[in-house]
Design a protein around this motif. Sequence first.
Motif, PDB file in Angstrom:
ATOM      1  N   UNK A   1       0.876  -1.237  -0.042  1.00 31.55           N
ATOM      2  CA  UNK A   1       0.143  -0.071   0.002  1.00 31.55           C
ATOM      3  C   UNK A   1       0.735   1.240   0.092  1.00 31.55           C
ATOM      4  N   UNK A   2       1.861   1.179   0.739  1.00 33.24           N
ATOM      5  CA  UNK A   2       2.849   2.467   0.820  1.00 33.24           C
ATOM      6  C   UNK A   2       3.408   2.628  -0.582  1.00 33.24           C
ATOM      7  N   UNK A   3       3.892   1.552  -1.290  1.00 35.84           N
ATOM      8  CA  UNK A   3       4.372   1.378  -2.404  1.00 35.84           C
ATOM      9  C   UNK A   3       3.481   2.164  -3.522  1.00 35.84           C
ATOM     10  N   UNK A   4       2.170   1.837  -3.470  1.00 36.31           N
ATOM     11  CA  UNK A   4       0.961   2.367  -4.241  1.00 36.31           C
ATOM     12  C   UNK A   4       1.099   3.805  -4.095  1.00 36.31           C
ATOM     13  N   UNK A   5       1.147   4.136  -2.813  1.00 36.76           N
ATOM     14  CA  UNK A   5       1.046   5.658  -2.468  1.00 36.76           C
ATOM     15  C   UNK A   5       2.264   6.404  -3.095  1.00 36.76           C
ATOM     16  N   UNK A   6       3.458   6.042  -3.126  1.00 38.91           N
ATOM     17  CA  UNK A   6       4.706   6.535  -3.760  1.00 38.91           C
ATOM     18  C   UNK A   6       4.445   6.553  -5.146  1.00 38.91           C
ATOM     19  N   UNK A   7       3.828   5.247  -5.797  1.00 37.05           N
ATOM     20  CA  UNK A   7       3.796   5.309  -7.187  1.00 37.05           C
ATOM     21  C   UNK A   7       2.793   6.233  -7.756  1.00 37.05           C
ATOM     22  N   UNK A   8       2.269   6.758  -7.073  1.00 34.07           N
ATOM     23  CA  UNK A   8       1.065   7.934  -7.729  1.00 34.07           C
ATOM     24  C   UNK A   8       2.016   9.279  -8.160  1.00 34.07           C
ATOM     25  N   UNK A   9       3.184   9.238  -7.729  1.00 26.78           N
ATOM     26  CA  UNK A   9       4.317  10.267  -8.483  1.00 26.78           C
ATOM     27  C   UNK A   9       5.014   9.641  -9.549  1.00 26.78           C
ATOM     28  N   UNK A  10       4.856   8.570 -10.188  1.00 27.92           N
ATOM     29  CA  UNK A  10       5.676   7.966 -10.998  1.00 27.92           C
ATOM     30  C   UNK A  10       5.686   8.719 -12.118  1.00 27.92           C
ATOM     31  N   UNK A  11       6.766   8.525 -12.996  1.00 32.80           N
ATOM     32  CA  UNK A  11       6.818   9.232 -14.180  1.00 32.80           C
ATOM     33  C   UNK A  11       5.979   8.922 -15.151  1.00 32.80           C
ATOM     34  N   UNK A  12       5.801   7.528 -15.198  1.00 29.35           N
ATOM     35  CA  UNK A  12       4.718   6.852 -16.144  1.00 29.35           C
ATOM     36  C   UNK A  12       3.464   7.240 -15.780  1.00 29.35           C
ATOM     37  N   UNK A  13       2.762   7.940 -16.580  1.00 32.90           N
ATOM     38  CA  UNK A  13       1.336   8.224 -15.922  1.00 32.90           C
ATOM     39  C   UNK A  13       0.553   7.163 -16.087  1.00 32.90           C
ATOM     40  N   UNK A  14       0.442   6.152 -16.816  1.00 30.74           N
ATOM     41  CA  UNK A  14      -0.230   5.003 -16.483  1.00 30.74           C
ATOM     42  C   UNK A  14       0.036   4.213 -15.280  1.00 30.74           C
ATOM     43  N   UNK A  15       1.202   4.239 -14.953  1.00 27.18           N
ATOM     44  CA  UNK A  15       1.698   3.759 -13.662  1.00 27.18           C
ATOM     45  C   UNK A  15       0.931   4.458 -12.325  1.00 27.18           C
ATOM     46  N   UNK A  16       1.201   5.716 -12.538  1.00 30.19           N
ATOM     47  CA  UNK A  16       0.440   6.779 -11.487  1.00 30.19           C
ATOM     48  C   UNK A  16      -1.265   6.495 -11.435  1.00 30.19           C
ATOM     49  N   UNK A  17      -1.702   6.449 -12.629  1.00 27.99           N
ATOM     50  CA  UNK A  17      -3.109   6.428 -12.677  1.00 27.99           C
ATOM     51  C   UNK A  17      -3.519   5.003 -11.978  1.00 27.99           C
ATOM     52  N   UNK A  18      -2.708   3.799 -12.434  1.00 31.09           N
ATOM     53  CA  UNK A  18      -3.157   2.671 -11.813  1.00 31.09           C
ATOM     54  C   UNK A  18      -2.899   2.465 -10.381  1.00 31.09           C
ATOM     55  N   UNK A  19      -1.885   3.281  -9.880  1.00 33.88           N
ATOM     56  CA  UNK A  19      -1.642   3.388  -8.430  1.00 33.88           C
ATOM     57  C   UNK A  19      -2.856   4.182  -7.574  1.00 33.88           C
ATOM     58  N   UNK A  20      -3.535   5.138  -8.365  1.00 31.61           N
ATOM     59  CA  UNK A  20      -4.496   5.817  -7.773  1.00 31.61           C
ATOM     60  C   UNK A  20      -5.699   4.930  -7.677  1.00 31.61           C
ATOM     61  N   UNK A  21      -6.059   4.286  -8.577  1.00 22.44           N
ATOM     62  CA  UNK A  21      -6.957   3.147  -8.754  1.00 22.44           C
ATOM     63  C   UNK A  21      -6.873   1.994  -7.849  1.00 22.44           C
ATOM     64  N   UNK A  22      -5.772   1.574  -7.598  1.00 22.51           N
ATOM     65  CA  UNK A  22      -5.451   0.633  -6.580  1.00 22.51           C
ATOM     66  C   UNK A  22      -5.562   1.311  -5.098  1.00 22.51           C
ATOM     67  N   UNK A  23      -5.256   2.367  -4.903  1.00 20.57           N
ATOM     68  CA  UNK A  23      -5.362   3.025  -3.571  1.00 20.57           C
ATOM     69  C   UNK A  23      -6.925   3.395  -3.214  1.00 20.57           C
ATOM     70  N   UNK A  24      -7.626   3.808  -4.284  1.00 21.26           N
ATOM     71  CA  UNK A  24      -9.178   3.929  -4.179  1.00 21.26           C
ATOM     72  C   UNK A  24      -9.850   2.618  -3.875  1.00 21.26           C
TER      73      UNK A  24
END
Length: 260
Positions: free
Chosen positions: A176-199
């Motif tokens: 879960x912490x890694x998902x939170x960090x990944x919301x700032x990922x350079x790859x937008x598709x990863x950041x978006x996926x992390x937001x959906x995972x956290x939701x």
Amino acid sequence: MTMKDISAIDDLERAVRADPAIIETAEDRLREQLASERPADRMDAGRALRAAAEHDPELAVPYEETFVDFLTAENGSLTLSGAIGLAELSGHDPQRLTDAVPTLVTAFEDTVAPSIEEAIVRTLTRIGMTDPEAVTPADRVIADRLPEATLPTQIAIVRSFVGAVVERPELFEATVGAYATATDADRQVVAQGAVRALAAVASVDAEIVPSREQVLTRAEELSALAKADPRPNTGRETRAAARALTRAFEEDRAVRTDGP
């Protein structure tokens, strides 16, 4: 096909792909090739088993332990066959594979091959969706791999593995912490996926999501980017996830405020 016919086959994988049922009468040939000193024979046998599992997992159930053994082989082709074979079996009966989790986790740690990583994540996800406690050894390993993985593996972690995480979020704090960090990922598709995972996580346990304000700010930024995209329906899931996060955090805050 008779045993004599099977013994005459030069390429077992090709034969199995042409007629997967051959695997049911080819045990002796498979064992012979797997015990061979020739890497080509062992790899052919591994690919044949993989092909059978991809066609019909039930055909490969008798070779479950063989697939697990492949994960520790010092041969990338066999390791891939093991990872894919177990991924196919996990779609058939994931609970059978709980004892394989330590080997799966070690194999994930040791590999840098995206195809192997993805297959292992798929297996761990399916096991975790039925028995989340069984895959807790993967929590830290998955979390550590997320920022440095190739794009296909990152997507598998944020889109697939979250299926196990949401079953018992408190068991997967590192992920879960890694998902939170990944919301700032350079790859937008990863950041978006992390937001959906956290939701998805927040809908079960909002309290466990770290850095909430930063996560929510980033979710709103990604939502705005998606909204500005002129392509129809682009980012719809991201916008919905941002709203879900806001709602989950507000509800959690209200409970804390109104609580004893």
